[in-house]
Design a protein around this motif. Structure first.
Motif, PDB file in Angstrom:
ATOM      1  N   CYS A 210       0.834  -1.216   0.000  1.00  0.00           N
ATOM      2  CA  CYS A 210       0.000   0.000   0.000  1.00  0.00           C
ATOM      3  C   CYS A 210       0.861   1.255   0.000  1.00  0.00           C
ATOM      4  CB  CYS A 210      -0.901   0.036   1.239  1.00  0.00           C
ATOM      5  SG  CYS A 210      -2.144  -1.239   1.274  1.00  0.00           S
ATOM      6  N   PHE A 211       2.003   1.187   0.645  1.00  0.00           N
ATOM      7  CA  PHE A 211       2.873   2.350   0.788  1.00  0.00           C
ATOM      8  C   PHE A 211       3.659   2.660  -0.488  1.00  0.00           C
ATOM      9  CE2 PHE A 211       1.737   1.191   5.018  1.00  0.00           C
ATOM     10  CZ  PHE A 211       1.581   2.403   5.649  1.00  0.00           C
ATOM     11  N   LEU A 212       3.511   1.827  -1.507  1.00  0.00           N
ATOM     12  CA  LEU A 212       4.155   2.071  -2.792  1.00  0.00           C
ATOM     13  C   LEU A 212       3.190   2.597  -3.842  1.00  0.00           C
ATOM     14  CD1 LEU A 212       6.305  -1.174  -2.929  1.00  0.00           C
ATOM     15  CD2 LEU A 212       7.089   1.143  -2.403  1.00  0.00           C
ATOM     16  N   VAL A 213       1.897   2.412  -3.615  1.00  0.00           N
ATOM     17  CA  VAL A 213       0.904   2.800  -4.614  1.00  0.00           C
ATOM     18  C   VAL A 213       0.932   4.305  -4.861  1.00  0.00           C
ATOM     19  CG1 VAL A 213      -1.563   2.875  -5.172  1.00  0.00           C
ATOM     20  CG2 VAL A 213      -0.571   0.797  -4.145  1.00  0.00           C
ATOM     21  N   LEU A 214       0.768   5.103  -3.838  1.00  0.00           N
ATOM     22  CA  LEU A 214       0.705   6.558  -4.024  1.00  0.00           C
ATOM     23  C   LEU A 214       1.993   7.141  -4.599  1.00  0.00           C
ATOM     24  CD1 LEU A 214      -1.284   7.594  -0.812  1.00  0.00           C
ATOM     25  CD2 LEU A 214      -2.165   7.029  -3.087  1.00  0.00           C
TER      26      LEU A 214
END
Length: 164
Positions: A43-47
């Motif tokens: 999730c911390f790579l999506v944005l």
């Protein structure tokens, strides 16, 4: 973190918790029926991959392009991602909290799973959005599929050069 009202207009629009949560919802929703749900650390790579137009535009068109091959051809993007992913942690956390408290998705210690009941509203939002917003949504879905194809969450983080 700077008070929300004191931020530049662009930052308030791009990093607003509802919009970021929507992108995370899309990333998680494409994993329905997949071999594994979206891992919490992914999730911390999506944005950081989706929000900056330069990085978003540099991403491959299909998941047929291996992540390692893309990185070989885009070494600057990898360096940017390492820095940007650290800077984006507070925004991702806020989006996760925003979405989880509203029942947008389920967050566990290990995964993020989209609540299907929001599908109609999310698609309605997308239809009425700008082309840039739709591009962000499309790439959020893409990177989630790309991560799945690359292997385990630890493999994805290792390939991209980031640590939890």
């Amino acid at each position: 973190m700077t008070e929300w009202t004191n931020r530049p207009q662009e930052e308030r629009a791009l990093l607003n918790p509802a919009f970021c949560a929507t992108l995370l919802w899309h990333a998680a929703s494409v994993r329905k029926g997949a071999s594994r749900p979206l891992a919490f650390e992914e999730c911390f790579l999506v944005l950081p991959l989706v929000l900056p137009a330069m990085t978003r535009d540099a991403l491959p068109a299909t998941t047929a392009t291996a992540m390692l091959n893309w990185l070989e051809n885009n070494p600057v993007e990898q360096r940017r991602l390492v820095v940007r992913s650290r800077l984006m942690v507070p925004f991702t956390r806020t989006a996760l909290l925003f979405g989880a408290t509203r029942g947008f998705f389920r967050v566990t210690r290990e995964t993020l799973e989209a609540e299907e009941k929001w599908g109609g509203k999310v698609k309605g939002f997308e239809r009425g959005s700008s082309s840039e917003v739709r591009a962000c949504v499309q790439k959020a879905r893409f990177v989630s599929k790309w991560f799945l194809k690359a292997g385990s969450p630890s493999t994805v983080l290792a390939i991209l050069g980031v640590r939890p």
